[in-house]
Scaffold this motif. Sequence first.
Motif, mmCIF file in Angstrom:
data_model
loop_
_atom_site.group_PDB
_atom_site.id
_atom_site.type_symbol
_atom_site.label_atom_id
_atom_site.label_comp_id
_atom_site.label_asym_id
_atom_site.label_seq_id
_atom_site.Cartn_x
_atom_site.Cartn_y
_atom_site.Cartn_z
ATOM 1 N N SER A 11 0.837 -1.190 0.000
ATOM 2 C CA SER A 11 0.000 0.000 0.000
ATOM 3 C C SER A 11 0.874 1.243 0.000
ATOM 4 C CB SER A 11 -0.913 0.007 1.229
ATOM 5 O OG SER A 11 -0.133 0.159 2.404
ATOM 6 N N ARG A 12 0.263 2.385 -0.213
ATOM 7 C CA ARG A 12 0.986 3.655 -0.172
ATOM 8 C C ARG A 12 1.471 3.917 1.256
ATOM 9 N NH1 ARG A 12 -2.839 7.817 -2.255
ATOM 10 N NH2 ARG A 12 -2.755 6.386 -4.041
ATOM 11 N N ALA A 13 2.708 4.410 1.391
ATOM 12 C CA ALA A 13 3.312 4.633 2.708
ATOM 13 C C ALA A 13 2.534 5.698 3.485
ATOM 14 C CB ALA A 13 4.764 5.054 2.563
ATOM 15 N N VAL A 14 2.220 5.383 4.751
ATOM 16 C CA VAL A 14 1.497 6.291 5.644
ATOM 17 C C VAL A 14 2.268 6.362 6.959
ATOM 18 C CG1 VAL A 14 -0.677 6.740 6.831
ATOM 19 C CG2 VAL A 14 -0.699 5.668 4.583
ATOM 20 N N ASP A 15 2.333 7.572 7.563
ATOM 21 C CA ASP A 15 3.035 7.735 8.843
ATOM 22 C C ASP A 15 2.280 6.997 9.947
ATOM 23 O OD1 ASP A 15 5.035 9.217 7.719
ATOM 24 O OD2 ASP A 15 4.144 11.157 8.194
ATOM 25 N N LYS A 16 2.974 6.101 10.643
ATOM 26 C CA LYS A 16 2.385 5.303 11.713
ATOM 27 C C LYS A 16 3.330 5.269 12.913
ATOM 28 C CE LYS A 16 -1.368 3.765 9.607
ATOM 29 N NZ LYS A 16 -2.731 4.007 10.130
ATOM 30 N N ILE A 17 2.763 5.052 14.112
ATOM 31 C CA ILE A 17 3.556 4.851 15.323
ATOM 32 C C ILE A 17 3.919 3.375 15.407
ATOM 33 C CG2 ILE A 17 3.543 4.917 17.836
ATOM 34 C CD1 ILE A 17 1.661 7.298 17.684
ATOM 35 N N VAL A 18 5.216 3.093 15.428
ATOM 36 C CA VAL A 18 5.707 1.713 15.454
ATOM 37 C C VAL A 18 6.558 1.523 16.702
ATOM 38 C CG1 VAL A 18 6.992 -0.051 14.210
ATOM 39 C CG2 VAL A 18 5.720 1.678 12.941
ATOM 40 N N LEU A 19 6.279 0.474 17.460
ATOM 41 C CA LEU A 19 7.018 0.159 18.676
ATOM 42 C C LEU A 19 7.532 -1.269 18.621
ATOM 43 C CD1 LEU A 19 4.635 1.653 21.407
ATOM 44 C CD2 LEU A 19 6.727 2.689 20.515
ATOM 45 N N PRO A 20 8.618 -1.548 19.373
ATOM 46 C CA PRO A 20 9.058 -2.944 19.473
ATOM 47 C C PRO A 20 7.980 -3.789 20.159
ATOM 48 C CG PRO A 20 10.760 -1.433 20.232
ATOM 49 C CD PRO A 20 9.518 -0.614 20.069
ATOM 50 N N TRP A 21 7.911 -5.048 19.808
ATOM 51 C CA TRP A 21 6.876 -5.909 20.386
ATOM 52 C C TRP A 21 7.047 -6.033 21.902
ATOM 53 C CZ3 TRP A 21 8.459 -10.041 23.197
ATOM 54 C CH2 TRP A 21 9.762 -10.513 22.992
ATOM 55 N N SER A 22 8.295 -5.823 22.410
ATOM 56 C CA SER A 22 8.540 -5.953 23.842
ATOM 57 C C SER A 22 7.870 -4.851 24.653
ATOM 58 C CB SER A 22 10.049 -5.932 24.116
ATOM 59 O OG SER A 22 10.644 -4.753 23.587
ATOM 60 N N ALA A 23 7.407 -3.791 23.992
ATOM 61 C CA ALA A 23 6.733 -2.706 24.716
ATOM 62 C C ALA A 23 5.297 -3.073 25.070
ATOM 63 C CB ALA A 23 6.750 -1.431 23.886
ATOM 64 N N LEU A 24 4.765 -4.094 24.467
ATOM 65 C CA LEU A 24 3.351 -4.420 24.625
ATOM 66 C C LEU A 24 3.099 -5.201 25.904
ATOM 67 C CD1 LEU A 24 0.592 -4.196 23.214
ATOM 68 C CD2 LEU A 24 1.054 -6.422 22.177
ATOM 69 N N THR A 25 2.086 -4.769 26.636
ATOM 70 C CA THR A 25 1.594 -5.501 27.800
ATOM 71 C C THR A 25 0.063 -5.480 27.719
ATOM 72 O OG1 THR A 25 1.673 -5.663 30.207
ATOM 73 C CG2 THR A 25 1.679 -3.440 29.262
ATOM 74 N N ALA A 26 -0.604 -5.645 28.841
ATOM 75 C CA ALA A 26 -2.065 -5.696 28.794
ATOM 76 C C ALA A 26 -2.649 -5.141 30.073
ATOM 77 C CB ALA A 26 -2.544 -7.128 28.563
ATOM 78 N N ASP A 27 -3.867 -4.628 29.967
ATOM 79 C CA ASP A 27 -4.646 -4.217 31.129
ATOM 80 C C ASP A 27 -6.023 -4.851 31.027
ATOM 81 O OD1 ASP A 27 -5.906 -2.820 29.138
ATOM 82 O OD2 ASP A 27 -5.406 -0.817 29.909
ATOM 83 N N GLN A 28 -6.959 -4.384 31.829
ATOM 84 C CA GLN A 28 -8.293 -4.977 31.828
ATOM 85 C C GLN A 28 -9.013 -4.767 30.501
ATOM 86 O OE1 GLN A 28 -10.282 -3.262 35.192
ATOM 87 N NE2 GLN A 28 -9.170 -4.526 36.697
ATOM 88 N N SER A 29 -8.629 -3.727 29.756
ATOM 89 C CA SER A 29 -9.299 -3.427 28.493
ATOM 90 C C SER A 29 -8.678 -4.144 27.312
ATOM 91 C CB SER A 29 -9.278 -1.912 28.234
ATOM 92 O OG SER A 29 -9.893 -1.213 29.301
ATOM 93 N N GLY A 30 -7.449 -4.644 27.471
ATOM 94 C CA GLY A 30 -6.772 -5.292 26.358
ATOM 95 C C GLY A 30 -5.322 -4.851 26.279
ATOM 96 N N SER A 31 -4.870 -4.518 25.074
ATOM 97 C CA SER A 31 -3.478 -4.135 24.857
ATOM 98 C C SER A 31 -3.176 -2.806 25.545
ATOM 99 C CB SER A 31 -3.197 -4.027 23.355
ATOM 100 O OG SER A 31 -3.441 -5.265 22.719
ATOM 101 N N ALA A 32 -1.939 -2.700 26.080
ATOM 102 C CA ALA A 32 -1.532 -1.485 26.782
ATOM 103 C C ALA A 32 -0.017 -1.370 26.752
ATOM 104 C CB ALA A 32 -2.049 -1.479 28.224
#
Length: 362
Positions: free
Chosen positions: A282-303
């Motif tokens: 697809s056409r390049a779009v500016d996105k926020i990208v983080l390492p997978w190690s930054a991901l955790t979870a809370d009661q709502s889901g991803s955090a």
Amino acid sequence: MGEFLMLWLRPVVLLMVAASLAGCGEEARRERPVTLVKTEVVHTQPRSTVIRLTGDVQARVSTELSFRVSGRVVERLVDVGAHVNAGDLLARLDPTEQRADLVGAQAALTAAEAQLRLATATYERQKTLMASGFTTRVAYDQAQEGLRAAEGSVDTAKAQLGIAKDALGYTELRASAAGIITARNVEVGQVAQSAQSAYTLAEDGARDAVFDVYEAIFLIPVGSDTIKLSLVSNPAVTALARPREISPTVDPKTGSVRVKLSIENPPPEMTLGSVVVGEGYSRAVDKIVLPWSALTADQSGSAVWVVDPKTHQVVLKSVAVERYETNSIVIGRGLSVGDRVVVDGGKMLRPGQVVAEAGGAA
């Protein structure tokens, strides 16, 4: 005296309790040291979505071959998968009826030619007599009309003979072009009707990669009109393709849209029916990208853990993950550019805990 002693001891007890509480607070602070973590400031970067589709290779021109007359199939010479050349005999019908019609047409032509010879002789005789004045105008006109009728009969007989010859030729089904037989619908002994599909011929030449896709894919802005194809059986075999035809309607059974891509210089390994994978971006779009190690979870889901720049305390912030990649995640919402996120060491954190950058100050 006792009352005076109690009044004197109360401030002393309060001072001792206060000192004890102060000691507990200092001990608590000593028990909660600053945690070293690795952080990263949120920023955007161009990101493209990989679009992968599975389809198959088909001939651009596919022809349904059928007999032009009805009859019983007496011979079938090719089967599915056979490669044929233009004019090759594929199947044959019983020609008995057509041969009888041909004999009758030949006899009719012979009779019409005999009548023509007789009418020609009569006309020539009347013409000579008319010039000498030994016949009437009526007899001459009748001879002329007889000649014209005989000529018409001969033309009709010739046309009928041609139709009979064609009908006899139609009892043989021949390939209209070079290609591969992809379907067969007749058997020996079967009565085939005229215009009934007997074979399907995929003609040699241009090849298409055909995909059935869901219409939502057309909402993704495409970065290039070139698609990379690779064989499922051998990913090393690749080719480039470009969109050639997009169906204007949605298949009511599958809810998909058929897309045909023209394959540029298809390799020999991409034979008819080969399963291929099409890959585009697809056409390049500016996105926020983080390492997978930054991901955790809370009661709502991803955090993720976000560090307060003033107090250096962490807070758990809910995020929406737009896409999971091999070593990273693309955040759809929940973070802003400039936020500092814990990307390593966040497994043992709790809300309000003070952190410091590993190798730096808190």
